[in-house]
Design a protein around this motif. Structure first.
Motif, PDB file in Angstrom:
ATOM      1  N   TRP A   1       0.820  -1.227   0.000  1.00 41.76           N
ATOM      2  CA  TRP A   1       0.000   0.000   0.000  1.00 41.76           C
ATOM      3  C   TRP A   1       0.845   1.264   0.000  1.00 41.76           C
ATOM      4  N   ARG A   2       2.174   1.144   0.013  1.00 39.43           N
ATOM      5  CA  ARG A   2       3.002   2.363  -0.111  1.00 39.43           C
ATOM      6  C   ARG A   2       2.875   2.937  -1.524  1.00 39.43           C
ATOM      7  N   LEU A   3       2.567   2.063  -2.474  1.00 37.36           N
ATOM      8  CA  LEU A   3       2.405   2.508  -3.867  1.00 37.36           C
ATOM      9  C   LEU A   3       0.933   2.387  -4.246  1.00 37.36           C
ATOM     10  N   ALA A   4       0.352   3.512  -4.651  1.00 41.43           N
ATOM     11  CA  ALA A   4      -1.071   3.515  -5.006  1.00 41.43           C
ATOM     12  C   ALA A   4      -1.227   3.956  -6.453  1.00 41.43           C
ATOM     13  N   VAL A   5      -2.362   3.620  -7.040  1.00 38.80           N
ATOM     14  CA  VAL A   5      -2.723   4.209  -8.331  1.00 38.80           C
ATOM     15  C   VAL A   5      -3.790   5.266  -8.057  1.00 38.80           C
ATOM     16  N   LEU A   6      -3.498   6.474  -8.503  1.00 42.19           N
ATOM     17  CA  LEU A   6      -4.433   7.592  -8.317  1.00 42.19           C
ATOM     18  C   LEU A   6      -5.097   7.898  -9.656  1.00 42.19           C
ATOM     19  N   ALA A   7      -6.422   7.742  -9.690  1.00 44.41           N
ATOM     20  CA  ALA A   7      -7.185   8.066 -10.898  1.00 44.41           C
ATOM     21  C   ALA A   7      -7.855   9.424 -10.712  1.00 44.41           C
ATOM     22  N   THR A   8      -7.800  10.230 -11.754  1.00 38.64           N
ATOM     23  CA  THR A   8      -8.421  11.561 -11.736  1.00 38.64           C
ATOM     24  C   THR A   8      -9.208  11.757 -13.031  1.00 38.64           C
ATOM     25  N   ILE A   9      -9.891  12.897 -13.096  1.00 36.08           N
ATOM     26  CA  ILE A   9     -10.711  13.213 -14.274  1.00 36.08           C
ATOM     27  C   ILE A   9      -9.954  14.224 -15.117  1.00 36.08           C
ATOM     28  N   ASP A  10      -9.756  13.888 -16.396  1.00 34.03           N
ATOM     29  CA  ASP A  10      -9.077  14.814 -17.309  1.00 34.03           C
ATOM     30  C   ASP A  10     -10.072  15.168 -18.421  1.00 34.03           C
ATOM     31  N   GLY A  11     -10.825  16.247 -18.190  1.00 38.25           N
ATOM     32  CA  GLY A  11     -11.828  16.637 -19.191  1.00 38.25           C
ATOM     33  C   GLY A  11     -12.872  15.552 -19.338  1.00 38.25           C
ATOM     34  N   ASP A  12     -12.888  14.911 -20.536  1.00 39.53           N
ATOM     35  CA  ASP A  12     -13.923  13.895 -20.769  1.00 39.53           C
ATOM     36  C   ASP A  12     -13.363  12.474 -20.722  1.00 39.53           C
ATOM     37  N   HIS A  13     -12.167  12.312 -20.139  1.00 40.59           N
ATOM     38  CA  HIS A  13     -11.682  10.941 -19.949  1.00 40.59           C
ATOM     39  C   HIS A  13     -10.990  10.774 -18.601  1.00 40.59           C
ATOM     40  N   ALA A  14     -10.705   9.510 -18.276  1.00 41.79           N
ATOM     41  CA  ALA A  14     -10.034   9.204 -17.009  1.00 41.79           C
ATOM     42  C   ALA A  14      -8.528   9.233 -17.212  1.00 41.79           C
ATOM     43  N   ASP A  15      -7.777   9.577 -16.148  1.00 42.25           N
ATOM     44  CA  ASP A  15      -6.321   9.488 -16.167  1.00 42.25           C
ATOM     45  C   ASP A  15      -5.907   8.770 -14.879  1.00 42.25           C
ATOM     46  N   ALA A  16      -4.749   8.148 -14.881  1.00 43.22           N
ATOM     47  CA  ALA A  16      -4.296   7.428 -13.690  1.00 43.22           C
ATOM     48  C   ALA A  16      -2.783   7.318 -13.714  1.00 43.22           C
ATOM     49  N   ARG A  17      -2.191   7.246 -12.512  1.00 39.57           N
ATOM     50  CA  ARG A  17      -0.742   7.111 -12.401  1.00 39.57           C
ATOM     51  C   ARG A  17      -0.378   6.578 -11.006  1.00 39.57           C
ATOM     52  N   SER A  18       0.857   6.033 -10.920  1.00 45.21           N
ATOM     53  CA  SER A  18       1.357   5.550  -9.625  1.00 45.21           C
ATOM     54  C   SER A  18       1.794   6.729  -8.781  1.00 45.21           C
ATOM     55  N   VAL A  19       1.511   6.659  -7.473  1.00 43.25           N
ATOM     56  CA  VAL A  19       2.035   7.655  -6.522  1.00 43.25           C
ATOM     57  C   VAL A  19       2.442   6.927  -5.236  1.00 43.25           C
ATOM     58  N   VAL A  20       3.384   7.524  -4.514  1.00 40.58           N
ATOM     59  CA  VAL A  20       3.875   6.933  -3.263  1.00 40.58           C
ATOM     60  C   VAL A  20       3.128   7.562  -2.082  1.00 40.58           C
ATOM     61  N   LEU A  21       2.595   6.692  -1.239  1.00 45.19           N
ATOM     62  CA  LEU A  21       1.899   7.161  -0.033  1.00 45.19           C
ATOM     63  C   LEU A  21       2.933   7.677   0.971  1.00 45.19           C
ATOM     64  N   ARG A  22       2.793   8.941   1.386  1.00 44.35           N
ATOM     65  CA  ARG A  22       3.771   9.564   2.298  1.00 44.35           C
ATOM     66  C   ARG A  22       3.281   9.699   3.714  1.00 44.35           C
ATOM     67  N   ASP A  23       1.954   9.745   3.895  1.00 50.40           N
ATOM     68  CA  ASP A  23       1.409   9.922   5.236  1.00 50.40           C
ATOM     69  C   ASP A  23      -0.039   9.430   5.243  1.00 50.40           C
ATOM     70  N   ALA A  24      -0.498   8.984   6.408  1.00 55.06           N
ATOM     71  CA  ALA A  24      -1.893   8.560   6.552  1.00 55.06           C
ATOM     72  C   ALA A  24      -2.358   8.946   7.945  1.00 55.06           C
ATOM     73  N   ASP A  25      -3.556   9.521   8.042  1.00 53.09           N
ATOM     74  CA  ASP A  25      -4.071   9.965   9.333  1.00 53.09           C
ATOM     75  C   ASP A  25      -5.513   9.482   9.497  1.00 53.09           C
ATOM     76  N   ALA A  26      -5.699   8.556  10.441  1.00 61.95           N
ATOM     77  CA  ALA A  26      -7.020   7.945  10.625  1.00 61.95           C
ATOM     78  C   ALA A  26      -8.040   8.952  11.155  1.00 61.95           C
ATOM     79  N   VAL A  27      -7.590   9.952  11.930  1.00 63.41           N
ATOM     80  CA  VAL A  27      -8.529  10.898  12.532  1.00 63.41           C
ATOM     81  C   VAL A  27      -9.175  11.766  11.456  1.00 63.41           C
ATOM     82  N   SER A  28      -8.343  12.310  10.550  1.00 66.14           N
ATOM     83  CA  SER A  28      -8.903  13.142   9.476  1.00 66.14           C
ATOM     84  C   SER A  28      -9.262  12.296   8.249  1.00 66.14           C
ATOM     85  N   ARG A  29      -9.050  10.987   8.332  1.00 73.59           N
ATOM     86  CA  ARG A  29      -9.311  10.043   7.230  1.00 73.59           C
ATOM     87  C   ARG A  29      -8.614  10.507   5.957  1.00 73.59           C
TER      88      ARG A  29
END
Ligand SMILES: Cc1cc2nc3c(=O)[nH]c(=O)nc-3n(C[C@H](O)[C@H](O)[C@H](O)COP(=O)(O)O)c2cc1C
Length: 185
Positions: A33-61
């Protein structure tokens, strides 16, 4: 710690373990789970790429990623601050699909202090390119620039879609503002 050895019985226990694993992942280079795929919206299509998880906070989710402030994903997030993160851990046998609200921060105290720590590491190179990511190049690499283009992306989780692959059968559950419930896988 194979999931098969200790299959969690309750939705409460699963949600607590999901957050414990997310909190551990940024410091553990072996964690899936240190490496995630982040999908976003690019106009009228989907985009996605790998990103590294740097921090996680359960309180603020929330989860934090770093990026180049000039990258196309930043423009996409500014236009549509909605995304989906997909994470997979082989030892756990767990996939997470996270519906998230995305916010960007390229200045301020928190960003400056993160950058102060990061700039001493080899990873700083990723944020020092003189050209924005995706710029056409004559040669395969560019020299390091002197000005940083560092930004933080915070992903606030609105829904967790959890899927467990297991020899005794798949299980799936949803965690959101409406509560916790089992789903057909
Ligand atoms: C293993 C791996 C980890 C990566 N981690 C990041 C990251 O943490 N942040 C980031 O902005 N890009 C990261 N990248 C690069 C992105 O996947 C992507 O190629 C780049 O950010 C440009 O994306 P964009 O054009 O959608 O902005 C990583 C790539 C790989 C292969």
């Amino acid at each position: 710690m194979p999931a098969a050895a200790e299959r969690l019985a309750t939705l409460d226990a699963i949600e607590a373990r999901v957050w414990a694993e997310l909190a551990a992942a940024p410091q553990d280079k072996q964690h899936g789970w240190r490496l995630a795929v982040l999908a976003t919206i690019d106009g009228d299509h989907a985009d996605a790429r790998s990103v590294v998880l740097r921090d996680a906070d359960a309180v603020s989710r929330s989860l934090v990623f770093y990026t180049d402030a000039r990258s196309p994903k930043v423009r996409q997030i500014e236009a549509h601050p909605l995304g989906t993160l997909v994470l997979w851990s082989q030892p756990l046998g767990w996939q997470l699909r996270l519906r998230v609200n995305l916010t960007l921060e390229a200045s301020g105290l928190a960003v400056s202090s993160r950058w102060a720590r990061l700039k001493m590491t080899p990873a700083a190179h990723d944020y020092l390119s003189p050209l924005p990511p995706g710029s056409p190049l004559e040669r395969p690499q560019v020299e390091r620039g002197s000005r940083e283009h560092f930004a933080e992306v915070t992903a606030t989780i609105v829904l967790i879609d959890w899927l467990e692959l297991h020899p005794e059968g798949q299980r799936r559950a949803l965690f959101d503002a409406g509560g916790r419930r089992w789903l057909a896988p």
